[in-house]
Design an enzyme around this catalytic site. Structure first.
Site, PDB file in Angstrom:
ATOM      1  N   MET A  97       0.786  34.623  -8.206  1.00 45.68           N
ATOM      2  CA  MET A  97      -0.374  34.685  -7.318  1.00 45.68           C
ATOM      3  C   MET A  97      -0.826  36.123  -7.162  1.00 45.68           C
ATOM      4  O   MET A  97      -0.026  36.985  -6.788  1.00 45.68           O
ATOM      5  CB  MET A  97      -0.018  34.114  -5.943  1.00 45.68           C
ATOM      6  CG  MET A  97       0.238  32.629  -5.935  1.00 45.68           C
ATOM      7  SD  MET A  97       0.886  32.098  -4.335  1.00 45.68           S
ATOM      8  CE  MET A  97       2.589  32.616  -4.509  1.00 45.68           C
ATOM      9  N   GLY A 185       0.621  39.087  -2.488  1.00 44.80           N
ATOM     10  CA  GLY A 185       1.046  39.129  -3.893  1.00 44.80           C
ATOM     11  C   GLY A 185       2.441  38.593  -4.100  1.00 44.80           C
ATOM     12  O   GLY A 185       3.383  39.067  -3.481  1.00 44.80           O
ATOM     13  N   SER A 186       2.616  37.607  -4.966  1.00 46.26           N
ATOM     14  CA  SER A 186       3.910  36.952  -5.037  1.00 46.26           C
ATOM     15  C   SER A 186       3.978  35.975  -6.202  1.00 46.26           C
ATOM     16  O   SER A 186       3.071  35.894  -7.021  1.00 46.26           O
ATOM     17  CB  SER A 186       4.168  36.215  -3.728  1.00 46.26           C
ATOM     18  OG  SER A 186       3.021  35.483  -3.359  1.00 46.26           O
ATOM     19  N   ARG A 187       5.072  35.181  -6.217  1.00 46.36           N
ATOM     20  CA  ARG A 187       5.302  34.230  -7.298  1.00 46.36           C
ATOM     21  C   ARG A 187       6.132  33.076  -6.754  1.00 46.36           C
ATOM     22  O   ARG A 187       6.941  33.241  -5.839  1.00 46.36           O
ATOM     23  CB  ARG A 187       6.032  34.954  -8.425  1.00 46.36           C
ATOM     24  CG  ARG A 187       6.684  34.099  -9.467  1.00 46.36           C
ATOM     25  CD  ARG A 187       7.307  34.996 -10.522  1.00 46.36           C
ATOM     26  NE  ARG A 187       8.376  34.319 -11.258  1.00 46.36           N
ATOM     27  CZ  ARG A 187       9.052  34.881 -12.242  1.00 46.36           C
ATOM     28  NH1 ARG A 187       8.788  36.117 -12.611  1.00 46.36           N
ATOM     29  NH2 ARG A 187      10.004  34.212 -12.853  1.00 46.36           N
TER      30      ARG A 187
END
EC number: 4.1.1.65
Length: 221
Positions: A97, A185-187
């Site tokens: 993301m 911001g990430s996954r």
């Protein structure tokens, strides 16, 4: 609609933006500088609002499909050894993301939460291979009617500093239901059975609670 996790940040940003606009209006004589400050304040407020947006996505639960838990881009589809809970190989589908994506995490399937654990850690960029095991993250496992146990990890990225996870062990959850939030911001990694049929491809954009990630493979197929 905006996510509840953004309420304090949105309110704080709103008052800061209003204060900057008023101060620049009354105390900054240079027109170009005054307009610049006001535009920057409005742009910053708009960025915060879009980050915490929470679009409503009604879902009719489908027990034979795993839906995307988040909005983003598929960056990995691979067989990996999962050492924390399963202690066996699983099919991992990773979704990255960007700060511009909706950051709400939604349950990919309906079922019962059997494991939920938070891990403090580093803040490597979310696409780094070691981010799944070394970054700040949560691991959640649920038992589903069709797929058995599946898992997912919320993984903090380089900008993220807080993961919100609503999953509690023993809780019954519904596909598409709000499962948490990751800030800035990430996954998310899905940990699926090896025999399920993956329905997405690398670099494909997916939409949380809408895009089918994997389908149940009947035993006689």
């Amino acid at each position: 609609m905006f996510h509840r996790e953004g309420q304090k940040i949105i309110i704080t940003t709103f008052f800061i933006a209003v204060a900057l606009i008023l101060v620049s209006h009354f105390y900054v004589d240079l027109e170009w500088l005054r307009i610049g400050i006001q535009l920057l304040a409005l742009i910053f407020l708009i960025l915060v609002l879009q980050f915490f947006r929470n679009p409503k996505r009604p879902v009719t639960p489908r027990f034979d499909e795993i839906l995307a838990p988040v909005d983003g881009k598929v960056v990995a589809i691979e067989e990996v050894y999962e050492p924390e809970y399963f202690k066996e190989n699983r099919r991992q589908v990773s979704i990255f993301m960007s700060p511009l994506n909706v950051h709400v995490t939604r349950y990919a399937a309906s079922g019962t939460i059997t494991y939920s654990k938070y891990h403090p850690g580093k803040y490597l960029v979310a696409w780094h291979p070691k981010s799944s095991t070394e970054n700040e993250r949560t691991t959640v496992i649920m038992h589903t009617p069709k797929f058995g146990e599946i898992g997912y990890r919320q993984i903090a990225g380089a900008l993220a500093r807080r993961i919100v996870n609503y999953a509690e062990e023993g809780e019954q959850v519904t596909q598409g239901q709000d499962a948490g939030f990751i800030k800035f911001g990430s996954r998310v990694d899905l940990l699926l059975p090896l025999d399920c049929d993956i329905a997405v491809a690398i670099n494909q954009k997916v939409v949380g609670a809408k895009t089918c990630i994997a389908a149940f493979r009947k035993k006689d197929e």
